[in-house]
Scaffold this active site. Structure first.
Site, short mmCIF file in Angstrom:
data_model
loop_
_atom_site.label_atom_id
_atom_site.label_comp_id
_atom_site.label_asym_id
_atom_site.label_seq_id
_atom_site.Cartn_x
_atom_site.Cartn_y
_atom_site.Cartn_z
N PRO A 1 0.58 -0.22 -2.88
CA PRO A 1 -0.35 -1.24 -2.42
C PRO A 1 -1.45 -0.64 -1.56
O PRO A 1 -1.21 0.24 -0.73
CB PRO A 1 0.54 -2.18 -1.59
CG PRO A 1 1.92 -1.96 -2.08
CD PRO A 1 1.97 -0.51 -2.48
N GLU A 2 -2.68 -1.11 -1.76
CA GLU A 2 -3.78 -0.64 -0.95
C GLU A 2 -3.95 -1.57 0.26
O GLU A 2 -3.26 -2.57 0.41
CB GLU A 2 -5.04 -0.53 -1.81
CG GLU A 2 -4.81 0.39 -3.00
CD GLU A 2 -6.08 0.94 -3.62
OE1 GLU A 2 -7.11 1.03 -2.94
OE2 GLU A 2 -6.02 1.32 -4.82
N LYS B 1 -2.41 1.07 5.43
CA LYS B 1 -1.25 0.69 4.63
C LYS B 1 -0.02 0.44 5.49
O LYS B 1 1.10 0.39 4.97
CB LYS B 1 -0.97 1.77 3.58
CG LYS B 1 -2.15 1.99 2.63
CD LYS B 1 -1.86 3.05 1.59
CE LYS B 1 -3.06 3.28 0.69
NZ LYS B 1 -2.78 4.26 -0.38
N ARG C 1 -2.97 11.71 -7.70
CA ARG C 1 -3.18 10.44 -8.39
C ARG C 1 -4.29 10.60 -9.42
O ARG C 1 -5.17 11.44 -9.28
CB ARG C 1 -3.58 9.33 -7.39
CG ARG C 1 -2.60 9.13 -6.24
CD ARG C 1 -1.25 8.60 -6.69
NE ARG C 1 -1.39 7.28 -7.28
CZ ARG C 1 -1.47 6.15 -6.57
NH1 ARG C 1 -1.47 6.20 -5.25
NH2 ARG C 1 -1.56 5.00 -7.18
#
Length: 269
Positions: A2-3, A52, A259
């Protein structure tokens, strides 16, 4: 993972459901029994988020949660459902209006005192969603770094809350090659990226998802935003080998900071 907008939404949601009343805390899974016992019966005073990281304020102690790749925090009004699966932490409360929240699979779930929380926050970069953010702190790192801007934006000690989607989309919207060294990004370009992140992430909090197309591009977008197509409603993220929405060049992808990065080699020279 989740950002930042997701964590800020969680903080807002938990504030609405649980703040202002005593909270019952338990660990059905058993891995957070001591922490739950330390919180059980205390009044939840406030909730907060930085990047986060989610925080619950219980006065002289804080619940700190980082969801990581696999964590989920589910909540609701009324009585909680019967425990199923690996629930690390179950919170119930809400005063006259019962509510609950259950946490599964986080990277971090811990109780911190004030110095512990301060030490954690000191390691984080500015968060575009916070009114007290200082973007110049991020620029002080970016503007003198040989590391690529695409890598720097993913480092939470440089900039908090920005993840893979916001990284790709903000750099595309700014027309910046993700492989350009941070020191070759001008202060004007950095300011524009920061301001755009504030805009995009604030919209993310409001609507609950990341949609980055400018209005004029969204109008001619043939793809309706779909949770099944993670590239819909976005310029380059998860659109590898598909035509750039602006110039038609195939979108490229490569692994940066662990990523998948996405960019247009023509629009981002």
């Amino acid at each position: 993972m989740p950002e930042g907008h997701t964590i800020h939404r969680l903080a807002q949601r938990h504030k609405q459901l649980l703040v202002g009343a005593p909270v019952r805390a338990s660990s059905p899974q058993g891995r957070f029994e001591a922490g739950a016992a330390a919180l059980d019966g205390l009044v939840l005073r406030d909730t907060d988020a930085h990047g986060k990281h989610l925080f619950h304020d219980y006065g002289d102690r804080w619940l700190h949660v980082h969801l990581g790749l696999y964590g989920t925090f589910v909540d609701g009004a009324g009585e909680p459902p019967a425990p199923r699966g690996q629930i690390r932490l179950l919170l119930t409360g809400g005063g006259e209006t019962p509510a609950w929240a259950e946490l599964r699979g986080p990277t971090a779930c811990e109780v911190l005192d004030d110095p512990g929380r301060d030490a954690l926050l000191a390691r984080l970069g500015p968060d575009p969603l916070r009114a007290d953010a200082e973007p110049d702190r991020a620029w002080a790192r970016i503007g003198r770094s040989r590391t690529s801007i695409g890598a720097l934006l993913m480092r939470q000690d440089v900039l908090s809350g920005v993840g893979n989607v916001y990284r790709a989309e903000a750099l595309f919207r700014a027309g910046i090659d993700p492989y350009r060294p941070g020191r070759d990004v001008s202060v004007e370009e950095w300011t524009a990226v920061w301001d755009d992140l504030v805009l995009l992430m604030t919209d993310g909090v409001r609507v609950g998802r990341i949609l980055t197309l400018r209005p004029e591009d969204a109008e001619r977008d043939p793809e309706l935003p779909s949770r099944q197509d993670r590239g819909a409603g976005r310029y380059v993220y998860h659109r590898a080998n598909r035509p750039c929405r602006i110039c038609g060049t195939p979108v490229r992808t490569a692994v940066v900071e662990g990523r998948n990065l996405f960019w247009c080699p023509s629009c981002q020279k």
